[in-house]
Structures are given as structure tokens and as C-alpha cells.
Design a protein around this motif. Structure first.
Motif, PDB file in Angstrom:
ATOM      1  N   VAL A  82       0.828  -1.209   0.000  1.00 28.85           N
ATOM      2  CA  VAL A  82       0.000   0.000   0.000  1.00 28.85           C
ATOM      3  C   VAL A  82       0.859   1.254   0.000  1.00 28.85           C
ATOM      4  CG1 VAL A  82      -1.700   1.328   1.299  1.00 28.85           C
ATOM      5  CG2 VAL A  82      -1.933  -1.145   1.122  1.00 28.85           C
ATOM      6  N   SER A  83       1.929   1.233   0.765  1.00 28.47           N
ATOM      7  CA  SER A  83       2.767   2.433   0.867  1.00 28.47           C
ATOM      8  C   SER A  83       3.363   2.804  -0.494  1.00 28.47           C
ATOM      9  CB  SER A  83       3.878   2.218   1.895  1.00 28.47           C
ATOM     10  OG  SER A  83       4.710   1.139   1.517  1.00 28.47           O
ATOM     11  N   LYS A  84       3.728   1.804  -1.282  1.00 27.61           N
ATOM     12  CA  LYS A  84       4.288   2.065  -2.601  1.00 27.61           C
ATOM     13  C   LYS A  84       3.234   2.677  -3.521  1.00 27.61           C
ATOM     14  CE  LYS A  84       6.539  -0.141  -6.563  1.00 27.61           C
ATOM     15  NZ  LYS A  84       7.048  -1.414  -7.125  1.00 27.61           N
ATOM     16  N   VAL A  85       2.033   2.141  -3.455  1.00 24.95           N
ATOM     17  CA  VAL A  85       0.928   2.652  -4.278  1.00 24.95           C
ATOM     18  C   VAL A  85       0.642   4.109  -3.942  1.00 24.95           C
ATOM     19  CG1 VAL A  85      -1.526   2.443  -4.776  1.00 24.95           C
ATOM     20  CG2 VAL A  85      -0.136   0.392  -4.552  1.00 24.95           C
ATOM     21  N   VAL A  86       0.516   4.383  -2.644  1.00 29.04           N
ATOM     22  CA  VAL A  86       0.194   5.752  -2.214  1.00 29.04           C
ATOM     23  C   VAL A  86       1.297   6.703  -2.626  1.00 29.04           C
ATOM     24  CG1 VAL A  86      -0.225   7.232  -0.224  1.00 29.04           C
ATOM     25  CG2 VAL A  86      -1.230   4.948  -0.298  1.00 29.04           C
ATOM     26  N   ARG A  87       2.539   6.298  -2.472  1.00 29.34           N
ATOM     27  CA  ARG A  87       3.645   7.175  -2.849  1.00 29.34           C
ATOM     28  C   ARG A  87       3.630   7.467  -4.355  1.00 29.34           C
ATOM     29  NH1 ARG A  87       8.598   9.464  -1.283  1.00 29.34           N
ATOM     30  NH2 ARG A  87       9.071  10.803  -3.068  1.00 29.34           N
ATOM     31  N   GLN A  88       3.303   6.462  -5.159  1.00 26.89           N
ATOM     32  CA  GLN A  88       3.201   6.690  -6.602  1.00 26.89           C
ATOM     33  C   GLN A  88       2.137   7.740  -6.920  1.00 26.89           C
ATOM     34  OE1 GLN A  88       2.721   2.446  -7.767  1.00 26.89           O
ATOM     35  NE2 GLN A  88       4.295   2.893  -9.287  1.00 26.89           N
ATOM     36  N   ILE A  89       1.037   7.656  -6.214  1.00 25.90           N
ATOM     37  CA  ILE A  89      -0.056   8.606  -6.455  1.00 25.90           C
ATOM     38  C   ILE A  89       0.334  10.000  -5.986  1.00 25.90           C
ATOM     39  CG2 ILE A  89      -2.433   9.186  -5.797  1.00 25.90           C
ATOM     40  CD1 ILE A  89      -3.042   6.225  -5.777  1.00 25.90           C
ATOM     41  N   VAL A  90       0.995  10.091  -4.838  1.00 20.61           N
ATOM     42  CA  VAL A  90       1.468  11.384  -4.347  1.00 20.61           C
ATOM     43  C   VAL A  90       2.424  12.009  -5.360  1.00 20.61           C
ATOM     44  CG1 VAL A  90       2.912  12.506  -2.600  1.00 20.61           C
ATOM     45  CG2 VAL A  90       1.117  10.919  -1.896  1.00 20.61           C
TER      46      VAL A  90
END
Length: 533
Positions: A155-163
Motif C-alpha cells: 500500500v505504501s508504494k501505491v500511495v507514494r506513486q499517487i502522491v
């Protein structure tokens, strides 16, 4: 508006000193937008304590890490998406009231806001911008195919990509126009503008595809800063003197909005200057922050016309869903504006009853009265969820109350003010919008109508643009037994209301869509007059 900022800024009174209101800032002025949350966290006045203009560097990487952490803690990204492309547009993003991005941002600002390396405004842009646009970004990252997307194993990787994607969009380093949106009009509106699918479906059915795209686009754009002049304090100021005082204090421009007396827009080119809440003129009660659409609701009451016909002596006004009292204060400002109420320079002012089921919000109104110059005996707060009177708040209306004006600014989905509330779209529920809220709204309208005196007026309004909460509720009220015997439609004068919204089904209904008039929010108004017995 210059450079695009998707900025919703959180601030509490203790933090407001020295913060900046940008000219293109998203502004959470809940007036129904008059919610207690926005009164406590009025989110548009945030600036880095040391902005980039000061020559000091911020740590962009650290800010992105903070934004990612804040978003992860909301739980919005916990397997809420389907695992096949067929279900893409029907995904269910959920925002919990206790963990909204607004609350998480407030938490992180308190913890890291004083760090020199943290650009507070940038942090707000990222957290709340991603909140609004997340559905679109997921689609972009998957290249329009969920079979290609990570299945939230990290999840952290996904959120960082979106940020990162949103940060690049703010900086105009990367766009998303290369992605092909779905062919289906409802799915395309849902994905491109990051909306709940059921909302896209309702909008297209009511307004058509082209106008729905216009509504959706404006629901994601920054909202202007609009103020309402408080004539209780500034009655003896000329317009020139009022504007001069505001511009000197704000270090920017104060422009009159045509056709609406006392309505002004604040604009500023530089990123330096006071926040709204630290302005001396605000502290002295010169103005209130209130969207143009909300001010149109006050205009629809035509208070001066009522005063001319009924007289000021003994006139009683009820703000039935008062919240923190923004419209109650606005009503009194309209009355003070007219010299006819003054006898030997002493105002003859009607009693205003501000009613709400939330006593905490009413306490905010009572706290605002001193700053805005309202005499203590003019407004009575009424909270009918109380069994006994407490802290100056009545537990019920006087038994013999007969009001010449009753305003019902009913609780609603807030679909007309989504740009002011970043997480609201993900907190909306289809069943609530189509069934639960309309039933509640009709009940409230019925109860409030019992307070109107013979010849008095009743106005129903929402900050929704959805028919189930607006025209359907007003139509249901008109279908009640004895409606024709007791009420008549109070139609809008088209010569006066030209360009101020549009007729919606009946000439006593008015719908104001987002950005219809001087970048206003979306509202609905219906009004009736009680027949003279």
C-alpha cells in the motif's frame, strides 16, 4: 487564477497568525458550509511559515513522505478497489469520519508544521489533492487496466506513486491526457473527474453529459475567497471606505461582486500577507467569509420587502437549521443595511431565533455575536435536542411563536460544494441521497412551516444540486394535504434574478450550479408565502 493549486488548508485559531491565503486556494467555508468542522478548521489559510519566496529551501522528499504517511493512515487505500477492469468505475472508496484526510493533515501539521524543512502549503496540496483525485490517479497508474495494477500488496508504494503523480501535476511536469478514458459516458465522468459512480449517473440523468462535465470540472477547481460585508458594524462606512479598509488590511484587492449588495471577492497576487482570520478588519467584525451562492439564499429572503409589508415591530425571523449561525448573522446584516429600521439612530431590530439540533454549533454563533456587533438580546439560540435550557440556549421555541420569515437551510449531501470539502465525495451514500436525506428534509420542512405566521414566507434551501434533495422535496411539500389552502408559490422575479441561477421546474424554484455566476458554489432555493387568513 494563475498557477493551479489544489490547496485545502487546515487551521485552528491558535495556528492562524501569519498564515497565508493564496489567490488560488481551495477554501473550505462550510456554509452548510457552515459546519462546526469548518468553523474549527477553516481550511484555506495555510502557508509555510518560511515560504520558498523567503529564499529558504524545503525538503520536498520529506514532505512527500509525510503526505504519503498521512494518506495511508486514513485507510482509504485498504483494498477498496475491484480486481478486474470490468468493475473499475464502480470501486468503493470509503472515508471514515474519524480518520478523514482533513483530520490527518491537521495532525501532521501540528506535529511537523514548525519544521523549517516542511512547506505546509505543499503538504496540504498533496494530502487533500490526492484525496480528491485518487480514483483518476489509480486509473492512470494502471494505464486504464486494473489487471496491470498492483493488488495492494504494498500500500505504501501505491500511495507514494499517487502522491508523486499529483505533485508532478501541480508542478505541470506531467499530465494524464495520454490515457484513454472509458467509452461509457458515466464511467468516463467517474474516472476523469474522480467521482463516485452513482453521483456521475445522477448528474448525467439530470443535466446531460456536457453540463455534467462542466459541473464535475468546477467541483474540482479551487474556490475563490468571497466575503459578505457586515452592515451591523460598517453601516456608516461608504463602499469606498469599506474597500479601502479591507485592501489595506489584506494587502490585496477587494472587488465588488455585481448584483449582490455587500458581496466582495478577495484577490492577491503575492504569496505574502495576512490570513483571513488574522486580519484586523475580520476581528473587528467588518465581514464574514461566505460563498456567493450562500449569500444568494439570503437575498432570496427579500428581508426589506418583508419589513416594508409587515413592519419591523414585532417581526420574528427563524433560521431553522442555523448551524454556527452564518445566515442568522447575514439576515441581521441585511436589516441593519437599511436606514428605515433606525429611529433616532437607534435600530428597531426583529428577534431572530437560531435553531439547530447541535448545541456546540450554536455556541459558536453565540461566541461570534460580540465580534460582529450583534446585541445579545437580538438572537436567541434554540436547540430542541435538549431537555432543559443551558448556557443561554433555549430547549424549545416560545409556545406562541409566529414568524414572519422562516429559513430552512436543510442538511444535505453537500454535492454543490465538493470543492470546499475534499473528502466529502467519498463520504456520500447513494441510499442516503435518494431516500434517507429526502425524508429527513421533508420532515424538517414540515415542522418549520408550522412556525410561519399568516402572510409570512418560508424558504427551503440546500447546498446540493441533486433533484432528490431539492425539487423532489419541494414537490412533496406542495403535495401535502391543505397545501393549496394554506400556501402559495412565491415566484422569483426574473427581471431581478436574471443570470442568478436558473428556474428549476417551477418559477418558485431556483438552482444555482457550481460556477454559474461569479464562480459560486452550487445551491437550490424554493420559497412559498403563507396565505393571509
Amino acid at each position: 487564477m494563475g498557477k493551479y493549486f489544489l490547496t485545502f488548508i487546515l487551521i485552528v485559531p491558535k495556528l492562524c497568525q501569519g498564515f497565508f491565503v493564496g489567490p488560488s486556494t481551495y477554501f473550505l467555508n462550510y456554509a452548510k458550509l457552515d459546519s462546526s468542522w469548518s468553523q474549527r478548521i477553516l481550511a484555506h489559510t495555510f502557508q509555510a511559515t518560511k515560504s520558498s519566496e523567503s529564499g529558504e529551501d524545503h525538503d520536498e522528499e520529506f514532505v512527500r513522505q509525510l503526505a504519503s504517511a498521512a494518506l495511508i493512515e486514513t485507510g482509504m487505500f485498504d483494498d477498496k478497489y475491484p480486481t478486474s477492469a470490468d468493475g473499475w468505475a464502480s470501486c468503493n472508496i470509503v472515508v471514515k469520519k474519524e480518520l478523514t484526510p482533513e483530520k490527518q493533515l491537521k495532525k501532521y501539521l501540528r506535529k511537523h508544521g514548525k519544521d523549517a524543512c516542511v512547506d505546509r502549503k505543499r503538504l496540504a496540496d498533496l494530502v487533500l489533492g490526492v484525496t480528491v483525485w485518487q480514483l483518476r490517479y489509480h486509473y492512470v497508474l494502471s494505464n486504464g487496466n486494473l489487471d496491470n495494477i498492483y493488488h495492494f500488496q504494498n500500500v505504501s508504494k501505491v500511495v507514494r506513486q499517487i502522491v508523486d503523480l499529483h505533485a508532478d501535476r501541480i508542478d505541470k511536469m506531467n499530465g494524464t491526457s495520454f490515457v484513454k478514458w472509458p467509452d461509457n459516458a458515466i464511467d468516463a465522468l467517474t474516472i476523469e473527474f474522480s467521482l463516485p459512480r452513482f453521483l456521475s449517473k445522477i448528474l448525467i440523468k439530470q443535466y446531460g453529459e456536457e453540463r455534467s462535465r462542466h459541473i464535475a470540472a468546477n467541483s474540482n477547481k479551487p474556490g475563490p475567497i468571497t466575503i459578505r460585508r457586515n452592515f451591523v458594524v460598517t453601516r456608516n462606512y461608504t463602499e469606498y471606505e469599506f474597500i479601502e479598509e479591507i485592501e489595506k488590511d489584506y494587502c490585496g484587492l477587494c472587488k465588488r461582486v455585481s448584483k449582490i449588495c455587500g458581496c466582495y471577492r478577495l484577490e492577491r497576487e503575492t504569496s505574502r500577507g495576512k490570513s483571513i482570520w488574522s486580519m484586523d478588519t475580520w476581528k473587528r467584525g467588518f465581514f464574514e467569509v461566505q460563498d456567493l451562492g450562500s449569500q444568494l439564499i439570503l437575498k432570496s429572503l427579500e428581508i426589506q420587502d418583508v419589513v416594508d409589508k409587515v413592519g419591523i415591530s414585532g417581526l420574528c425571523i427563524v433560521d431553522y437549521c442555523a448551524g454556527n449561525g452564518g445566515k442568522s448573522l447575514g439576515i441581521l446584516s441585511q436589516i441593519y443595511e437599511h436606514a428605515s429600521i433606525f429611529i433616532d439612530n437607534v435600530p428597531s431590530v426583529p428577534k431572530v431565533y437560531a435553531h439547530d439540533v447541535d448545541s456546540l454549533r450554536l455556541k459558536q454563533l453565540l461566541g461570534s455575536m460580540n465580534r460582529t456587533g450583534i446585541p445579545k438580546d437580538i438572537i436567541e439560540a434554540v436547540c430542541t435536542d435538549r431537555l432543559t435550557e443551558k448556557s443561554g440556549i433555549l430547549a424549545s421555541f416560545p409556545s406562541n411563536l409566529s414568524a414572519g420569515v422562516v429559513l430552512v437551510d436543510a442538511p444535505c449531501s453537500s454535492s454543490g460544494v465538493l470543492r470546499r470539502r475534499p473528502s466529502q465525495r467519498w463520504m456520500m451514500d447513494e441510499h442516503d441521497i435518494l431516500s434517507t436525506l429526502p425524508k429527513l428534509q421533508l420532515t424538517i420542512l414540515e415542522n418549520a412551516s408550522k412556525l410561519v405566521c399568516s402572510g409570512g414566507i418560508l424558504v427551503y434551501s440546500t447546498c446540493s444540486i441533486l433533484p432528490s434533495e431539492n425539487e423532489d422535496v419541494a414537490n412533496a411539500f406542495e403535495e401535502l394535504p391543505n397545501f393549496k389552502k394554506n400556501w402559495e408559490r412565491w415566484e422569483f422575479d426574473e427581471s431581478e434574478w436574471t443570470s442568478l441561477g436558473r428556474t428549476s421546474g417551477s418559477k418558485n424554484y431556483r438552482i444555482i450550479l457550481p460556477n454559474d455566476f461569479h464562480e459560486c458554489d452550487g445551491f437550490f432555493i424554493a420559497r412559498w408565502r403563507k396565505r393571509i387568513e
